[in-house]
Design a protein around this motif. Structure first.
Motif, mmCIF file in Angstrom:
data_model
loop_
_atom_site.group_PDB
_atom_site.id
_atom_site.type_symbol
_atom_site.label_atom_id
_atom_site.label_comp_id
_atom_site.label_asym_id
_atom_site.label_seq_id
_atom_site.Cartn_x
_atom_site.Cartn_y
_atom_site.Cartn_z
ATOM 1 N N UNK A 160 9.940 -11.670 -14.952
ATOM 2 C CA UNK A 160 8.268 -11.595 -14.515
ATOM 3 C C UNK A 160 7.320 -11.149 -15.805
ATOM 4 N N UNK A 161 6.385 -11.724 -15.762
ATOM 5 C CA UNK A 161 5.454 -11.239 -16.947
ATOM 6 C C UNK A 161 4.365 -10.537 -16.364
ATOM 7 N N UNK A 162 4.146 -9.402 -17.228
ATOM 8 C CA UNK A 162 3.428 -8.146 -16.713
ATOM 9 C C UNK A 162 1.947 -8.604 -16.893
ATOM 10 N N UNK A 163 1.149 -7.855 -16.321
ATOM 11 C CA UNK A 163 -0.254 -7.978 -16.435
ATOM 12 C C UNK A 163 -1.088 -6.795 -16.534
ATOM 13 N N UNK A 164 -2.445 -6.683 -16.584
ATOM 14 C CA UNK A 164 -2.863 -5.474 -16.189
ATOM 15 C C UNK A 164 -4.010 -5.695 -15.094
ATOM 16 N N UNK A 165 -4.554 -4.575 -14.325
ATOM 17 C CA UNK A 165 -4.226 -3.122 -14.592
ATOM 18 C C UNK A 165 -2.961 -2.678 -14.333
ATOM 19 N N UNK A 166 -2.391 -1.501 -15.145
ATOM 20 C CA UNK A 166 -1.321 -0.748 -14.796
ATOM 21 C C UNK A 166 -1.804 0.513 -14.468
ATOM 22 N N UNK A 167 -1.243 1.210 -13.302
ATOM 23 C CA UNK A 167 -1.606 2.469 -12.691
ATOM 24 C C UNK A 167 -0.618 3.470 -12.832
ATOM 25 N N UNK A 168 -0.869 4.771 -12.791
ATOM 26 C CA UNK A 168 -0.005 6.099 -12.997
ATOM 27 C C UNK A 168 -0.353 7.139 -12.438
ATOM 28 N N UNK A 169 0.501 8.030 -11.964
ATOM 29 C CA UNK A 169 0.162 9.585 -11.693
ATOM 30 C C UNK A 169 -0.531 9.946 -12.958
ATOM 31 N N UNK A 170 -1.517 10.390 -12.905
ATOM 32 C CA UNK A 170 -2.309 10.961 -14.305
ATOM 33 C C UNK A 170 -1.751 11.914 -15.027
ATOM 34 N N UNK A 171 -1.242 12.969 -14.316
ATOM 35 C CA UNK A 171 -0.836 14.146 -15.025
ATOM 36 C C UNK A 171 0.533 13.768 -15.388
ATOM 37 N N UNK A 172 1.396 13.208 -14.485
ATOM 38 C CA UNK A 172 2.680 12.832 -15.361
ATOM 39 C C UNK A 172 2.533 11.918 -16.504
ATOM 40 N N UNK A 173 1.805 10.925 -16.379
ATOM 41 C CA UNK A 173 1.541 10.015 -17.795
ATOM 42 C C UNK A 173 1.093 10.560 -18.805
ATOM 43 N N UNK A 174 0.082 11.498 -18.589
ATOM 44 C CA UNK A 174 -0.205 12.282 -19.616
ATOM 45 C C UNK A 174 0.651 13.386 -20.343
ATOM 46 N N UNK A 175 1.381 13.975 -19.419
ATOM 47 C CA UNK A 175 2.437 14.799 -19.888
ATOM 48 C C UNK A 175 3.337 14.171 -20.719
ATOM 49 N N UNK A 176 3.775 12.871 -20.460
ATOM 50 C CA UNK A 176 4.645 11.996 -21.273
ATOM 51 C C UNK A 176 3.959 12.032 -22.682
ATOM 52 N N UNK A 177 2.960 11.500 -22.700
ATOM 53 C CA UNK A 177 2.377 11.281 -24.014
ATOM 54 C C UNK A 177 2.250 12.387 -24.633
ATOM 55 N N UNK A 178 1.891 13.606 -24.112
ATOM 56 C CA UNK A 178 1.955 14.892 -25.045
ATOM 57 C C UNK A 178 3.111 15.357 -25.326
ATOM 58 N N UNK A 179 4.212 14.809 -24.904
ATOM 59 C CA UNK A 179 5.542 15.544 -25.183
ATOM 60 C C UNK A 179 6.379 14.568 -26.290
ATOM 61 N N UNK A 180 6.115 13.254 -26.394
ATOM 62 C CA UNK A 180 6.666 12.277 -27.273
ATOM 63 C C UNK A 180 6.142 12.220 -28.536
ATOM 64 N N UNK A 181 7.083 11.609 -29.644
ATOM 65 C CA UNK A 181 6.537 11.515 -30.887
ATOM 66 C C UNK A 181 5.473 10.463 -31.096
ATOM 67 N N UNK A 182 4.770 10.687 -32.370
ATOM 68 C CA UNK A 182 3.569 9.655 -32.582
ATOM 69 C C UNK A 182 4.281 8.155 -32.795
ATOM 70 N N UNK A 183 5.661 8.236 -33.075
ATOM 71 C CA UNK A 183 6.491 7.192 -33.704
ATOM 72 C C UNK A 183 6.729 6.472 -32.378
ATOM 73 N N UNK A 184 6.926 7.036 -31.102
ATOM 74 C CA UNK A 184 7.265 6.442 -30.097
ATOM 75 C C UNK A 184 5.913 5.701 -29.468
ATOM 76 N N UNK A 185 5.046 6.559 -29.434
ATOM 77 C CA UNK A 185 3.629 6.005 -29.060
ATOM 78 C C UNK A 185 3.456 4.830 -29.874
#
Length: 229
Positions: A160-185
């Motif tokens: 399957x080919x992905x499109x946008x928009x993509x939606x997320x539980x806000x706090x969970x998605x934000x917490x992931x970004x706060x916890x990972x390295x800049x290299x992973x982002x």
């Protein structure tokens, strides 16, 4: 509360024109405005955050005011990569719309997304952890590591080919970004990729061929034809 993050920081180098594709004028209106108007009118979108480069921020603000886009609650700077831009948008959402439950991330250069896709993405993020629209792959796809020979056959019915928009539980998605390295982002290619890697359950919802991203001159011509008709 649902907040849309509109990504408008791309430079559009593949178009070969004098400005990013989302700021090209079609029928007296920048392409980004067509996108913003969809989220402005959608009954389930409460706020809009726009990610934009400093160079174009004043231009975007002028058009937000000119075309009556009232849901904009904040702006965020474009990042080094698309996912860095998303992270900046998440931080702006935390600052300007802290009561957000679902964040829905969309490209300004996809100005024909339907209300149904937006609704399905929001529902998916509420019932699961997130959602993304997809369309089935029409052509046979092969895996090749060197671009010269086939290394593996892939089953088209499972692709399957992905499109946008993509939606997320806000706090969970934000917490992931706060916890990972800049290299992973930096290494993340799609919005749902980092969510999937960190255990979020992402629902696939039906996308649309009409929900294309304006990337080439041919895409722009198709969009102009649709708008003018």
């Amino acid at each position: 509360m649902n907040t849309a993050i509109i990504l408008a920081g791309g430079v559009g180098s593949r178009m070969g024109v004098d400005r990013p594709k989302q700021y090209l004028i079609v029928k007296d209106k920048p392409i980004i405005v067509y996108c913003l108007e969809i989220f402005e009118k959608h009954k389930n979108i409460d706020n809009i955050v726009i990610v934009v480069s400093d160079e174009w921020k004043d231009y975007v603000k002028e058009n937000v005011e000119k075309f009556g886009i009232s849901k904009v609650c904040g702006y965020a700077p474009a990042g080094e990569t698309r996912q860095h831009s998303i992270f900046n948008g998440l931080k702006s959402t935390e600052e300007n719309a802290p009561d957000t439950n679902v964040v829905i991330i969309h490209d300004a250069a996809r100005p024909l997304v339907s209300d149904k896709i937006i609704d399905d993405c929001i529902t998916g993020a509420v019932e699961e952890d997130g959602a993304m629209p997809v369309i089935s792959v029409k052509d046979t796809v092969y895996l090749s590591k060197d671009g010269k020979s086939i290394d593996s056959l892939l089953k088209r019915s499972e692709l399957y080919a992905g499109q946008a928009p993509e939606s997320f539980d806000f706090r969970t998605y934000l917490n992931i970004h706060n916890s990972v390295t800049d290299e992973e982002i930096a290494a993340t290619a799609g919005s749902s990729e980092i969510a999937y890697r960190h255990g979020m359950k992402i629902r696939l919802v039906e996308g649309s061929e009409r929900n294309f991203k304006i990337t080439t001159i041919e895409d722009l011509e198709t969009f102009e034809t649709i708008i003018n008709s």
